[in-house]
Design a protein around this motif. Structure first.
Motif, PDB file in Angstrom:
ATOM      1  N   VAL A   1      20.018  41.396  28.304  1.00  0.00           N
ATOM      2  CA  VAL A   1      18.855  42.167  27.716  1.00  0.00           C
ATOM      3  C   VAL A   1      18.076  41.174  27.898  1.00  0.00           C
ATOM      4  CG1 VAL A   1      17.846  43.392  25.911  1.00  0.00           C
ATOM      5  CG2 VAL A   1      20.101  44.116  26.936  1.00  0.00           C
ATOM      6  N   SER A   2      17.970  40.044  27.391  1.00  0.00           N
ATOM      7  CA  SER A   2      16.981  38.957  26.488  1.00  0.00           C
ATOM      8  C   SER A   2      15.876  38.055  27.787  1.00  0.00           C
ATOM      9  CB  SER A   2      17.128  38.406  24.988  1.00  0.00           C
ATOM     10  OG  SER A   2      18.032  37.282  26.307  1.00  0.00           O
TER      11      SER A   2
ATOM     12  N   ALA B   1      23.841  40.688  25.244  1.00  0.00           N
ATOM     13  CA  ALA B   1      22.416  39.786  24.787  1.00  0.00           C
ATOM     14  C   ALA B   1      21.373  39.221  24.906  1.00  0.00           C
ATOM     15  CB  ALA B   1      22.963  39.358  23.066  1.00  0.00           C
ATOM     16  N   PHE B   2      22.501  38.492  25.924  1.00  0.00           N
ATOM     17  CA  PHE B   2      21.820  37.478  27.116  1.00  0.00           C
ATOM     18  C   PHE B   2      21.323  38.153  27.680  1.00  0.00           C
ATOM     19  CE2 PHE B   2      22.413  34.053  30.293  1.00  0.00           C
ATOM     20  CZ  PHE B   2      21.184  32.859  29.680  1.00  0.00           C
TER      21      PHE B   2
END
Length: 56
Positions: A55-56, A52-53
């Protein structure tokens, strides 16, 4: 079913109570399994957070 009749002819229906027993302590094998599952969960959550980190 265990019914009781009260004054005035009303019926009361009581639930059947489950049998009570004392829990047993986990064995050494179960304790090891809990630790392995806990480590696996931490790795999975850490991986998801890393993705998640990234990708963002």
């Amino acid at each position: 079913m265990p019914y009781t009749e009260e004054e005035g002819g009303r019926l009361n229906n009581f639930a059947v109570e489950p049998k009570v027993y004392q829990a047993e302590a986990p064995t050494q094998k179960q304790k090891v399994q809990y630790i392995v599952l806990g480590v696996g969960a931490i790795v999975l959550i850490g991986g998801l957070l890393a993705i998640a980190f990234a990708v963002s």
